[in-house]
Scaffold this active site. Structure first.
Site, mmCIF file in Angstrom:
data_model
loop_
_atom_site.group_PDB
_atom_site.id
_atom_site.type_symbol
_atom_site.label_atom_id
_atom_site.label_comp_id
_atom_site.label_asym_id
_atom_site.label_seq_id
_atom_site.Cartn_x
_atom_site.Cartn_y
_atom_site.Cartn_z
ATOM 1 N N ALA A 1 2.924 -1.568 4.097
ATOM 2 C CA ALA A 1 3.189 -0.250 3.439
ATOM 3 C C ALA A 1 4.316 -0.601 2.384
ATOM 4 C CB ALA A 1 3.541 0.713 4.492
ATOM 5 N N CYS A 2 4.232 0.088 1.274
ATOM 6 C CA CYS A 2 5.517 -0.145 0.287
ATOM 7 C C CYS A 2 6.871 0.425 0.908
ATOM 8 C CB CYS A 2 5.121 0.665 -0.957
ATOM 9 S SG CYS A 2 6.530 0.918 -1.928
ATOM 10 N N PHE A 3 6.477 1.673 1.611
ATOM 11 C CA PHE A 3 7.796 2.483 2.092
ATOM 12 C C PHE A 3 8.384 1.896 3.367
ATOM 13 C CE2 PHE A 3 6.185 5.159 -1.102
ATOM 14 C CZ PHE A 3 7.514 5.504 -1.906
ATOM 15 N N LYS B 1 14.205 5.034 1.581
ATOM 16 C CA LYS B 1 13.533 4.740 0.294
ATOM 17 C C LYS B 1 12.719 5.774 0.008
ATOM 18 C CE LYS B 1 10.276 1.463 -1.408
ATOM 19 N NZ LYS B 1 9.691 -0.070 -1.247
ATOM 20 N N ALA C 1 0.761 -1.217 -0.009
ATOM 21 C CA ALA C 1 0.082 0.126 0.106
ATOM 22 C C ALA C 1 0.791 1.283 -0.067
ATOM 23 C CB ALA C 1 -0.757 -0.029 1.230
#
Ligand code: SF4
Length: 506
Positions: A381-383, A397, A322
């Protein structure tokens, strides 16, 4: 210290200093590089303690030499180099500067002929120096420099001869090897290291702090080697893979459903036609949470919190985890798999050159994330975690990417954080630990210590991405067919299913 190099200028006393240095003796090999040395002087230097002597041609052709250096000395220097290489095998070298205005063909033909004569060739990338007559002259593109490095390396190794090389309009189009053998010969990335005398790692007149390294002054990491090798093999193998002109779409702000419908439409229409790859830049209004195609929603996204805050949510056609799209710039890229062959990590690595270019354009210094040493933690979460071949700045990132491949076409999405608020992200993704993610990710504005808006980021993206990949971006608009398909797909994104359909990579 493996080597000392004395680069002699015309300053009074420079030669005396060099002689003094040689007389003192050194524990490591010493080389002397100077313009305008005569045969006698070179012989004296070699007898007096210099291990090697370099007579810099700099320009690949006599005409360019005349233009840039202002004299007719190219032929004389070239002849002297051949004589010295015969008389003192392995001790005569020269410098060639890429980007003075020559073609790749001229540069590689000059390199091949020097190598044939036994002259060591050191490649430089032209670097404009403020206050000099060429201050406004551009640097060579990194893609062009890499092709020349690869050609030089193969010639030096005797893996190809100049007659194996094929050029199109002066650009290296093929090295006459199969993709596999080309890749095998370049494996490890030595081709992209500083060339010339053994152990030379000169940065002068070649690199700028914080920008792409034209010559790696050290061994490449496996991830760097893979990215460089993949890009140059892809770029110098005949077929429809040549870099070239890509379409640029800047579609501004859209809502979540429209943004995703347009990206899928671009991929679908691309699969049916033969258009160029397309890079699209856009933002989100209202803000939205997007989840990966295969990601579960339940327990991962607080839809009620999204509704209360006026934040939309959407399921992306690409994989990954996400993302809160709020203060960021999003890119999507549509390209045929045949133009970007290899598994997902390899293609990330190739495109990372463009993404790194975008970051450098803003003054950031990205590094490639290494493949995780352990199984990645499953965060919503993607990050929260970089993937292999994603870019980090100061260990954090700032840009997360995800891909899907369908009908021979790659659709890659990426979100470039301009401002990052871990608390706000955690308010929509209940499983996210704001303290942890604050250490793992950052926005461009935080990293630069000044606000960076979407417009500035888009400008840097356009310029740096094109430079990093050695392509030209030609502004375009959505075609009628793309708009029609996007409208058709829109309802599926506006009312997405809550389930976990399961495809896509990220
Ligand atoms: S290749 Fe490096 S060490 Fe050799 S002369 Fe050139 S700058 Fe000096």
């Amino acid at each position: 210290v493996q080597r000392v190099c004395l680069q002699l200028t015309d300053s009074p006393g420079a030669r005396d200093l060099a002689w003094e240095f040689l007389r003192q003796g050194a524990l490591v090999p010493v080389c002397v590089s100077a313009t305008g040395l005569g045969r006698e002087e070179v012989e004296e230097l070699l007898a007096g303690g210099a291990e090697r002597v370099a007579l810099p041609l700099d320009a690949a052709t006599p005409g360019l030499y005349q233009l840039v250096k202002g004299g007719p000395g190219w032929e004389r220097t070239r002849e002297l180099l051949a004589e010295l290489a015969r008389a003192f095998p392995g001790r005569a070298g020269t410098h060639l500067v890429v980007g003075l205005g020559e073609t790749e063909e001229e540069l590689l033909r000059a390199t091949a002929s020097l190598l044939e004569d036994g002259v060591t060739v050191a490649l430089f990338a032209f670097t404009p120096i403020p206050g000099t007559p060429m201050a406004g002259h551009p640097r060579p593109t990194l893609a062009s420099y890499r092709r020349i490095q690869a050609g030089h390396f193969l010639l030096r190794r005797g893996a190809v001869t100049v007659s194996d090389l094929r050029f199109e309009a002066g650009r290296l189009a093929s090295v006459g090897l199969t993709r596999d053998s080309f890749r095998q010969l370049l494996a490890g990335g030595e081709a992209f290291r500083t060339s010339g005398c053994p152990g030379c790692n000169r940065p002068y007149y070649n690199e700028r702090p914080g920008q792409a390294m034209y010559n790696y002054p050290r061994p490449l990491s496996p991830a760097e080697a893979e990215a460089e090798v993949s890009a140059v093999v892809d770029d110098s193998t005949p077929g429809p893979r040549e870099a070239g002109v890509w379409r640029l779409l800047e579609t501004g702000a859209g809502d979540a459903a429209w943004n995703m419908a347009v990206d899928e439409a671009l991929a679908r229409v691309h699969a049916r036609g033969d258009g160029p790859p397309t890079l699209r830049l856009y933002t989100w209004d209202p803000p939205a949470v997007s989840v990966g195609y295969a990601q579960a929603l339940e327990g991962e996204v607080d839809l009620e919190a999204c509704r209360r805050a006026g934040v939309h949510w959407v399921r992306r056609p690409t994989g990954g985890r996400a993302i809160l799209h709020e203060h960021e710039l999003t890119y999507s890229l549509v390209i045929r798999q045949s133009r970007l062959p290899g598994p997902v990590p390899a293609t990330y690595g190739q495109l990372a050159r463009g993404l790194a270019g975008a970051m450098r354009q803003l003054g950031l210094e990205p590094t490639l994330a290494a493949p995780p040493a352990r199984a990645a933690r499953h965060s919503a979460a993607c990050f929260d975690e970089p993937s292999a071949h994603e870019l980090l700045v100061a260990g954090k990132k700032v840009l997360g990417s995800a891909q899907v491949r369908r009908e021979g076409v790659i659709l890659q999405h990426g979100s470039w954080l301009l401002q990052f608020s871990p608390g706000r992200l955690a308010s929509f993704l209940p499983g996210v630990d704001p303290g942890r993610v604050a250490v793992k990710a950052a926005g461009v504005s935080e990293l630069l210590g000044r606000p960076v808006g979407a417009e500035e980021a888009a400008r840097a993206f356009r310029e740096g991405f094109a430079r990093g990949l050695g392509i030209t971006l030609e502004p375009g608009v959505l075609t009628g067919e793309e708009l029609r398909v996007a409208r058709e797909l829109l309802p599926g994104y506006a009312h997405p299913a809550l389930g976990r359909p399961g495809r896509g990579t990220g």
